[in-house]
Design a protein around this motif. Sequence first.
Motif, PDB file in Angstrom:
ATOM      1  N   ILE A 103      30.438  55.180  77.726  1.00 56.85           N
ATOM      2  CA  ILE A 103      30.335  53.955  78.504  1.00 56.85           C
ATOM      3  C   ILE A 103      31.601  53.123  78.323  1.00 56.85           C
ATOM      4  O   ILE A 103      32.407  53.387  77.419  1.00 56.85           O
ATOM      5  CB  ILE A 103      29.109  53.116  78.093  1.00 56.85           C
ATOM      6  CG1 ILE A 103      29.224  52.698  76.618  1.00 56.85           C
ATOM      7  CG2 ILE A 103      27.826  53.900  78.345  1.00 56.85           C
ATOM      8  CD1 ILE A 103      28.113  51.764  76.162  1.00 56.85           C
ATOM      9  N   GLU A 141      34.000  50.550  77.027  1.00 55.50           N
ATOM     10  CA  GLU A 141      34.085  49.926  75.712  1.00 55.50           C
ATOM     11  C   GLU A 141      34.404  48.439  75.838  1.00 55.50           C
ATOM     12  O   GLU A 141      35.264  48.036  76.631  1.00 55.50           O
ATOM     13  CB  GLU A 141      35.164  50.652  74.886  1.00 55.50           C
ATOM     14  CG  GLU A 141      35.610  49.954  73.635  1.00 55.50           C
ATOM     15  CD  GLU A 141      34.472  49.704  72.652  1.00 55.50           C
ATOM     16  OE1 GLU A 141      34.495  48.633  72.019  1.00 55.50           O
ATOM     17  OE2 GLU A 141      33.588  50.558  72.533  1.00 55.50           O
ATOM     18  N   HIS A 153      30.216  54.511  69.382  1.00 56.36           N
ATOM     19  CA  HIS A 153      28.769  54.610  69.506  1.00 56.36           C
ATOM     20  C   HIS A 153      28.112  53.651  68.518  1.00 56.36           C
ATOM     21  O   HIS A 153      28.350  53.726  67.311  1.00 56.36           O
ATOM     22  CB  HIS A 153      28.293  56.034  69.215  1.00 56.36           C
ATOM     23  CG  HIS A 153      28.796  57.061  70.193  1.00 56.36           C
ATOM     24  ND1 HIS A 153      28.640  56.920  71.554  1.00 56.36           N
ATOM     25  CD2 HIS A 153      29.441  58.239  70.001  1.00 56.36           C
ATOM     26  CE1 HIS A 153      29.164  57.972  72.165  1.00 56.36           C
ATOM     27  NE2 HIS A 153      29.663  58.777  71.249  1.00 56.36           N
ATOM     28  N   GLU A 191      20.285  47.651  71.194  1.00 58.01           N
ATOM     29  CA  GLU A 191      20.606  48.406  72.406  1.00 58.01           C
ATOM     30  C   GLU A 191      21.896  49.198  72.191  1.00 58.01           C
ATOM     31  O   GLU A 191      22.923  48.617  71.828  1.00 58.01           O
ATOM     32  CB  GLU A 191      20.764  47.474  73.612  1.00 58.01           C
ATOM     33  CG  GLU A 191      19.473  46.868  74.095  1.00 58.01           C
ATOM     34  CD  GLU A 191      18.500  47.935  74.579  1.00 58.01           C
ATOM     35  OE1 GLU A 191      18.961  48.912  75.224  1.00 58.01           O
ATOM     36  OE2 GLU A 191      17.285  47.796  74.311  1.00 58.01           O
ATOM     37  N   TRP A 192      21.872  50.495  72.433  1.00 61.72           N
ATOM     38  CA  TRP A 192      23.023  51.352  72.149  1.00 61.72           C
ATOM     39  C   TRP A 192      24.244  50.988  72.985  1.00 61.72           C
ATOM     40  O   TRP A 192      25.377  51.225  72.576  1.00 61.72           O
ATOM     41  CB  TRP A 192      22.662  52.815  72.375  1.00 61.72           C
ATOM     42  CG  TRP A 192      22.517  53.192  73.836  1.00 61.72           C
ATOM     43  CD1 TRP A 192      21.431  53.017  74.618  1.00 61.72           C
ATOM     44  CD2 TRP A 192      23.511  53.816  74.653  1.00 61.72           C
ATOM     45  NE1 TRP A 192      21.656  53.472  75.890  1.00 61.72           N
ATOM     46  CE2 TRP A 192      22.937  53.981  75.942  1.00 61.72           C
ATOM     47  CE3 TRP A 192      24.815  54.242  74.437  1.00 61.72           C
ATOM     48  CZ2 TRP A 192      23.632  54.569  76.998  1.00 61.72           C
ATOM     49  CZ3 TRP A 192      25.517  54.823  75.493  1.00 61.72           C
ATOM     50  CH2 TRP A 192      24.927  54.979  76.751  1.00 61.72           C
ATOM     51  N   SER A 193      24.013  50.375  74.151  1.00 65.26           N
ATOM     52  CA  SER A 193      25.120  50.031  75.045  1.00 65.26           C
ATOM     53  C   SER A 193      25.798  48.713  74.656  1.00 65.26           C
ATOM     54  O   SER A 193      26.811  48.339  75.257  1.00 65.26           O
ATOM     55  CB  SER A 193      24.618  49.938  76.485  1.00 65.26           C
ATOM     56  OG  SER A 193      23.582  48.972  76.589  1.00 65.26           O
ATOM     57  N   ASP A 194      25.255  48.010  73.678  1.00 64.30           N
ATOM     58  CA  ASP A 194      25.838  46.746  73.215  1.00 64.30           C
ATOM     59  C   ASP A 194      26.918  47.070  72.176  1.00 64.30           C
ATOM     60  O   ASP A 194      26.616  47.455  71.057  1.00 64.30           O
ATOM     61  CB  ASP A 194      24.746  45.865  72.607  1.00 64.30           C
ATOM     62  CG  ASP A 194      25.276  44.535  72.104  1.00 64.30           C
ATOM     63  OD1 ASP A 194      26.481  44.260  72.270  1.00 64.30           O
ATOM     64  OD2 ASP A 194      24.483  43.775  71.519  1.00 64.30           O
ATOM     65  N   THR A 195      28.192  46.898  72.566  1.00 63.21           N
ATOM     66  CA  THR A 195      29.301  47.257  71.675  1.00 63.21           C
ATOM     67  C   THR A 195      30.049  46.041  71.140  1.00 63.21           C
ATOM     68  O   THR A 195      31.066  46.189  70.466  1.00 63.21           O
ATOM     69  CB  THR A 195      30.301  48.177  72.397  1.00 63.21           C
ATOM     70  OG1 THR A 195      30.861  47.484  73.529  1.00 63.21           O
ATOM     71  CG2 THR A 195      29.637  49.456  72.868  1.00 63.21           C
ATOM     72  N   THR A 247      19.732  51.178  66.801  1.00 67.17           N
ATOM     73  CA  THR A 247      19.744  51.433  68.247  1.00 67.17           C
ATOM     74  C   THR A 247      19.086  52.780  68.552  1.00 67.17           C
ATOM     75  O   THR A 247      18.695  53.527  67.656  1.00 67.17           O
ATOM     76  CB  THR A 247      21.185  51.455  68.787  1.00 67.17           C
ATOM     77  OG1 THR A 247      21.852  52.637  68.287  1.00 67.17           O
ATOM     78  CG2 THR A 247      21.959  50.213  68.359  1.00 67.17           C
TER      79      THR A 247
END
Length: 300
Positions: A31, A33, A46, A54-58, A70
């Motif tokens: 996704i 970054e 990751h 949430e895994w997409s929250d970086t 996550t």
Amino acid sequence: MTTRTVLAGRINFDNAALKKDLAVLAGVPIIKEQYDEFSSGTWINHSIYNRTGEWSDTQYTDYDHPARRTQIGQATPYLCKIIEETFDVEHMRMARVRNLIKGQVIPHVDFLELSEKKDGYIRILIPLETCLDSYHTEEHFGVFRMRKGDIWILESTLPHGAHNLGHDNRRILSLDFQYTDEDVPHYSRIFRDKAAHDESHRPAMVARAKLEEEDLEDFLAMLATDFTDPFQAEAILVRLSELQLRFDSPVSDIYRNIVRVAKMTGRADLIEHCENMSRFYIGSRKLNERFMLRKDLLAA
């Protein structure tokens, strides 16, 4: 400053279990970054634990509760077991696996955009998969290699960077801790398993040659010859960063030298761009501030 850069221990991984988790990570969709402007080449992050779960929250931000596992963390049980058995997860705010391939993490200072209490942040890096062409740099510590299983305390409020000159994976587990209950927390607080704290291991340092000023001046003049567009600054920064791997100089010299290159062109716009670059990466920046290092970031 108690969080100096130091090799503070080593983890002996169960390689079969680790391989399973790394295979899971290899299959996770890539996704966009949050910190694209901090990398050149391939840099994949990751989130295993973070603020939201949430895994997409970086994004790394200040908050006052333990990090949440996550969906990627749920799918990588061995890594989570290592983290939870070895470290103080009550004060952990983020855990990421970061893969750098044929590229670099742009030299920078961390936490500039966060609160003023910088002594409360502690970042550690643990290589999970590395290669002989990967290096780290830090303003005072120099150039060094992180070996698989090393537990590195990184003084991330000093200029630092990372390089992988090859095409193999360089996966590192990055853990962030935040302590607000004392002014200068000692980095040993991160260890739940006190036996894991062992500073007897010798770091793999890289010897560098002296760089003569006249040779540097010639090199900078050569870089200035074809410097005509602000977006060429990234390629120049990469070359200056790679030079620093071989010749003895602090990380911050990279930014002093790129400003020197810009001044050799006599172009006010290039000078301003490089001075802003220096400020953003190692001087000061605001939360969610972006720097347009590359044209592909214009749509961000």
